[in-house]
Scaffold this active site. Sequence first.
Site, PDB file in Angstrom:
ATOM      1  N   SER A 144       2.947  -0.988   2.460  1.00  0.00           N
ATOM      2  CA  SER A 144       2.594  -0.806   4.143  1.00  0.00           C
ATOM      3  C   SER A 144       1.522  -0.302   4.138  1.00  0.00           C
ATOM      4  O   SER A 144       1.242   0.908   3.029  1.00  0.00           O
ATOM      5  CB  SER A 144       4.161  -0.566   4.541  1.00  0.00           C
ATOM      6  N   TYR A 157      11.100   5.420   6.822  1.00  0.00           N
ATOM      7  CA  TYR A 157      10.491   3.810   6.790  1.00  0.00           C
ATOM      8  C   TYR A 157       9.408   4.746   5.542  1.00  0.00           C
ATOM      9  O   TYR A 157       8.812   3.443   4.112  1.00  0.00           O
ATOM     10  CB  TYR A 157       9.936   3.230   7.683  1.00  0.00           C
TER      11      TYR A 157
HETATM   12  P1  NDP Z   1      11.130  -9.670   9.166  1.00  0.00           P
HETATM   13  O1  NDP Z   1      12.134  -8.301  10.020  1.00  0.00           O
HETATM   14  O2  NDP Z   1       9.701 -10.645  11.164  1.00  0.00           O
HETATM   15  O3  NDP Z   1      11.222 -10.369   8.842  1.00  0.00           O
HETATM   16  C1  NDP Z   1      12.458  -9.819   7.463  1.00  0.00           C
HETATM   17  C2  NDP Z   1      13.095 -10.847   6.814  1.00  0.00           C
HETATM   18  O4  NDP Z   1      13.822  -9.920   5.731  1.00  0.00           O
HETATM   19  C3  NDP Z   1      13.629 -11.805   6.997  1.00  0.00           C
HETATM   20  O5  NDP Z   1      13.825 -13.508   6.587  1.00  0.00           O
HETATM   21  C4  NDP Z   1      15.348 -11.543   7.122  1.00  0.00           C
HETATM   22  O6  NDP Z   1      16.304 -12.376   7.313  1.00  0.00           O
HETATM   23  C5  NDP Z   1      15.385 -10.635   5.542  1.00  0.00           C
HETATM   24  N1  NDP Z   1      15.986  -9.500   4.758  1.00  0.00           N
HETATM   25  C6  NDP Z   1      16.248  -9.179   5.995  1.00  0.00           C
HETATM   26  N2  NDP Z   1      17.382  -8.130   5.033  1.00  0.00           N
HETATM   27  C7  NDP Z   1      17.320  -8.069   4.148  1.00  0.00           C
HETATM   28  C8  NDP Z   1      18.491  -8.590   2.904  1.00  0.00           C
HETATM   29  N3  NDP Z   1      19.620  -7.940   2.759  1.00  0.00           N
HETATM   30  N4  NDP Z   1      18.561  -9.129   2.147  1.00  0.00           N
HETATM   31  C9  NDP Z   1      17.663 -10.654   2.045  1.00  0.00           C
HETATM   32  N5  NDP Z   1      17.068 -10.639   3.219  1.00  0.00           N
HETATM   33  C10 NDP Z   1      17.052 -10.244   4.063  1.00  0.00           C
HETATM   34  O7  NDP Z   1       9.793  -8.619   9.092  1.00  0.00           O
HETATM   35  P2  NDP Z   1       8.912  -8.778   8.973  1.00  0.00           P
HETATM   36  O8  NDP Z   1       7.903 -10.463   8.079  1.00  0.00           O
HETATM   37  O9  NDP Z   1       8.042  -7.804  10.063  1.00  0.00           O
HETATM   38  O10 NDP Z   1       8.179  -7.438   7.213  1.00  0.00           O
HETATM   39  C11 NDP Z   1       8.508  -8.072   6.245  1.00  0.00           C
HETATM   40  C12 NDP Z   1       8.353  -6.930   5.186  1.00  0.00           C
HETATM   41  O11 NDP Z   1       6.360  -6.292   5.222  1.00  0.00           O
HETATM   42  C13 NDP Z   1       8.863  -5.935   5.040  1.00  0.00           C
HETATM   43  O12 NDP Z   1       8.916  -5.298   3.744  1.00  0.00           O
HETATM   44  C14 NDP Z   1       8.303  -4.707   6.360  1.00  0.00           C
HETATM   45  O13 NDP Z   1       8.455  -3.590   6.088  1.00  0.00           O
HETATM   46  C15 NDP Z   1       7.031  -5.898   5.619  1.00  0.00           C
HETATM   47  N6  NDP Z   1       5.331  -4.423   6.434  1.00  0.00           N
HETATM   48  C16 NDP Z   1       5.715  -5.524   8.132  1.00  0.00           C
HETATM   49  C17 NDP Z   1       4.651  -5.075   9.240  1.00  0.00           C
HETATM   50  C18 NDP Z   1       4.710  -4.943   9.968  1.00  0.00           C
HETATM   51  O14 NDP Z   1       3.295  -5.292  10.746  1.00  0.00           O
HETATM   52  N7  NDP Z   1       5.084  -6.070  10.529  1.00  0.00           N
HETATM   53  C19 NDP Z   1       3.837  -3.609   8.376  1.00  0.00           C
HETATM   54  C20 NDP Z   1       3.729  -3.960   7.051  1.00  0.00           C
HETATM   55  C21 NDP Z   1       4.344  -3.709   6.593  1.00  0.00           C
HETATM   56  P3  NDP Z   1      17.782 -12.672   7.415  1.00  0.00           P
HETATM   57  O15 NDP Z   1      18.149 -11.162   8.510  1.00  0.00           O
HETATM   58  O16 NDP Z   1      18.068 -13.813   7.838  1.00  0.00           O
HETATM   59  O17 NDP Z   1      18.382 -11.997   5.908  1.00  0.00           O
END
Ligand code: NDP
Length: 253
Positions: A144, A157
């Site tokens: 990130s 975070y």
């Molecule tokens: P979302 O919250 O939209 O999606 C998160 C995904 O992770 C979901 O598919 C969720 O599915 C899955 N997930 C969460 N916990 C678990 C777990 N314990 N085991 C398996 N799957 C899991 O997040 P984003 O798409 O926004 O973010 C994705 C990545 O990008 C993250 O690492 C985030 O920190 C990073 N990021 C995002 C930014 C942004 O601006 N959005 C900026 C910088 C980095 P389910 O809940 O069904 O398990």
Amino acid sequence: MSHPLFDISGRTALVTGSSRGIGHALARGLAEAGCTVVLNGRDATRLTKAAAELPGEAVHTAAFDVTDGPSVAAGITDVEERVGPIDILVNNAGMQLRAPLLEFKDTDWHRIIDTNLTSAFLVGREAARRMTERGHGKIVNICSLQSEVVRPGIAPYAATKGALKMLTKGMCADWGPQGVQVNGLGPGYIETELTQPLVDDPEFSAWVRRRTPAGRWGRTEDLVGGLLFLASPAADFVSGQILYVDGGMTSVL
Ligand code: NDP
């Protein structure tokens, strides 16, 4: 015609946390590039729906919790038996918990560390066991902008993402000799469910646009090109790097 160095068709890629958001967009990009793709998340029903939205026949699902060691070990074994050897692993699953640090609860601290950092260690280690034996593999950890900089209310975070940057370099050091390249992709402010509260805040949204040289929020598709590069033979001598895809935000004051 694209350069053969960027050809990753026929590879098998596992993207953690790909039932929605960035992970889903990255999985789509890999599928469009001709990869066999495995979607992961905790909710099997949501994963089946997410898989149906992707192009091609070569889309699979593997529901397991990336924070749980035994589930991860069983999940990776299952994917390799059912789908095939994993060539590309994208450690994307992550979460955000926003609160002033003085009010941050112990349980939330452990939860965010487990989800954003321990997950990459657990899934990375299990995948790399096989990749190092085979002598090749690509791992991309989704870091990130907050691997570098922070603002009030998101210290835990940022701590996870800063640590993930160093884990990326450590994985590069340990597994590089066996032909595995490990890099990070660092998204800036991207519109997803995770950032919806910020997108919906007009003041914050305007601040993001002002602070970003590109003058806008990022879209999930903006991240695909960087991932395809890091997953391809074009990056065979690139390891331990973090590629920030942030519209220029980390470069300016
Ligand atoms: P979302 O919250 O939209 O999606 C998160 C995904 O992770 C979901 O598919 C969720 O599915 C899955 N997930 C969460 N916990 C678990 C777990 N314990 N085991 C398996 N799957 C899991 O997040 P984003 O798409 O926004 O973010 C994705 C990545 O990008 C993250 O690492 C985030 O920190 C990073 N990021 C995002 C930014 C942004 O601006 N959005 C900026 C910088 C980095 P389910 O809940 O069904 O398990």
